[in-house]
Enzyme design. Structure first.
Site, short mmCIF file in Angstrom:
data_model
loop_
_atom_site.label_atom_id
_atom_site.label_comp_id
_atom_site.label_asym_id
_atom_site.label_seq_id
_atom_site.Cartn_x
_atom_site.Cartn_y
_atom_site.Cartn_z
N LYS A 1 0.87 -1.19 0.00
CA LYS A 1 0.00 0.00 0.00
C LYS A 1 0.90 1.23 0.00
O LYS A 1 1.74 1.39 0.89
CB LYS A 1 -0.87 -0.05 1.28
CG LYS A 1 -2.01 0.94 1.29
CD LYS A 1 -2.95 0.64 2.46
CE LYS A 1 -3.92 1.77 2.68
NZ LYS A 1 -4.79 1.52 3.82
N ARG B 1 -16.49 7.24 10.70
CA ARG B 1 -16.94 8.61 10.39
C ARG B 1 -18.29 8.64 9.71
O ARG B 1 -19.01 9.64 9.79
CB ARG B 1 -15.94 9.28 9.43
CG ARG B 1 -14.68 9.73 10.07
CD ARG B 1 -13.64 9.99 9.01
NE ARG B 1 -13.30 8.73 8.35
CZ ARG B 1 -12.16 8.52 7.69
NH1 ARG B 1 -11.29 9.49 7.58
NH2 ARG B 1 -11.91 7.36 7.13
N SER C 1 -7.19 11.65 6.03
CA SER C 1 -5.77 11.88 5.75
C SER C 1 -5.54 12.26 4.29
O SER C 1 -4.77 13.17 3.99
CB SER C 1 -4.95 10.64 6.10
OG SER C 1 -5.11 10.31 7.46
P1 ADP Z 1 -6.58 2.42 7.60
O1 ADP Z 1 -5.76 2.42 6.34
O2 ADP Z 1 -6.35 1.24 8.48
O3 ADP Z 1 -8.05 2.70 7.37
P2 ADP Z 1 -6.42 5.10 8.71
O4 ADP Z 1 -5.21 5.78 9.26
O5 ADP Z 1 -7.06 5.73 7.50
O6 ADP Z 1 -5.98 3.61 8.45
O7 ADP Z 1 -7.53 5.00 9.83
C1 ADP Z 1 -7.30 4.29 11.04
C2 ADP Z 1 -8.61 4.22 11.81
O8 ADP Z 1 -9.00 5.54 12.21
C3 ADP Z 1 -9.78 3.69 10.97
O9 ADP Z 1 -10.62 2.94 11.82
C4 ADP Z 1 -10.48 4.93 10.51
O10 ADP Z 1 -11.85 4.71 10.22
C5 ADP Z 1 -10.29 5.82 11.73
N1 ADP Z 1 -10.37 7.25 11.40
C6 ADP Z 1 -9.76 7.92 10.43
N2 ADP Z 1 -10.08 9.23 10.45
C7 ADP Z 1 -10.96 9.40 11.48
C8 ADP Z 1 -11.69 10.50 12.03
N3 ADP Z 1 -11.62 11.72 11.49
N4 ADP Z 1 -12.48 10.26 13.09
C9 ADP Z 1 -12.57 9.01 13.62
N5 ADP Z 1 -11.95 7.94 13.15
C10 ADP Z 1 -11.13 8.12 12.10
#
Ligand code: ADP
Length: 165
Positions: free
Chosen positions: A41, A90, A128
Site C-alpha cells: 500500500k 466517520r 488523511s
Molecule cells: P486504515 O488504512 O487502516 O483505514 P487510517 O489511518 O485511514 O488507516 O484509519 C485508522 C482508523 O482511524 C480507521 O478505523 C479509521 O476509520 C479511523 N479514522 C480515520 N479518520 C478518522 C476520524 N476523522 N475520526 C474518527 N476515526 C477516524
C-alpha cells in the site's frame, strides 16, 4: 481490565485519530497504537515518519503505547494479549467497510472483538488523503492535524518547501 489495539495507516495522523485514542485511553487499561506497515500500500509518509508523528502525539499519555506491524493485526493482538481491535467510524461508508473487515478478522480469530467508536462530530470530515491534498495547495491544515504533522505537510506546498519548520 481490557487492552485495545488501534491500528491504522496514520498517513498522516489527524485530530480525528487523536480524538479516538484520547477517548479510548479513558476506557481501556491500555491502548496500543499500531502503525501498519503494508509494503503493498503506497504511503506518502514513511513508516519512520508516521511513527515519529505518533510518538510525539501520544507522549503525554502513560497508558498509550506505540508499535508497528507488517502482518495480520489479529496476530499482533493475540501476541500482545489484547482482546479488542478498535476502529473509528466517520460515516455509513466507513461503517460498511469496517464491518466487512471486522467479519474477516472475526473469522481469522474468534477471540478478538472489533469495537467501533463513532467520530466526534468536530472531526467527521477529517480524512488523511483530503488533508494531504489540501496541504499541497497551501491550505491551512492547522485545525485538522497536530502541529508536528502540519509542519511536515508544508513540504507538499511548492511555496513553502525549504522554509524553516
Ligand atoms: P486504515 O488504512 O487502516 O483505514 P487510517 O489511518 O485511514 O488507516 O484509519 C485508522 C482508523 O482511524 C480507521 O478505523 C479509521 O476509520 C479511523 N479514522 C480515520 N479518520 C478518522 C476520524 N476523522 N475520526 C474518527 N476515526 C477516524
Amino acid at each position: 481490565m481490557v487492552k485495545a489495539v488501534f491500528p491504522g495507516s496514520f498517513d498522516p495522523p489527524t485530530y480525528g485519530h487523536v480524538n479516538i485514542i484520547e477517548r479510548a485511553r479513558s476506557i481501556f487499561e491500555e491502548v496500543l497504537v499500531v502503525v501498519a506497515i503494508n509494503a503493498g500500500k503506497h504511503s506518502v509518509f514513511s513508516p519512520d515518519e508516521r511513527l515519529a508523528f505518533m510518538r510525539e502525539i501520544i507522549a503525554p499519555w502513560p497508558n498509550v503505547s506505540l508499535h508497528c506491524y507488517d502482518s495480520l493485526i489479529v496476530n499482533f493482538a493475540k501476541e500482545h494479549h489484547c482482546k479488542v481491535l478498535l476502529r473509528g467510524v466517520r460515516s455509513v461508508q466507513d461503517f460498511s467497510y469496517e464491518f466487512e473487515l471486522s467479519v474477516m478478522n472475526k473469522g481469522l480469530d474468534p477471540d478478538i472483538e472489533t469495537f467501533f467508536m463513532p467520530t466526534d462530530s468536530k472531526y467527521f470530515v477529517l480524512r488523511s488523503s483530503a488533508i494531504k491534498e489540501l496541504a499541497s495547495f497551501g491550505g491551512d491544515v492547522s485545525s485538522m492535524v497536530p502541529p508536528v504533522v502540519a509542519k511536515a505537510l508544508r513540504r507538499f506546498h511548492p511555496d513553502q518547501r525549504g522554509q524553516p519548520e
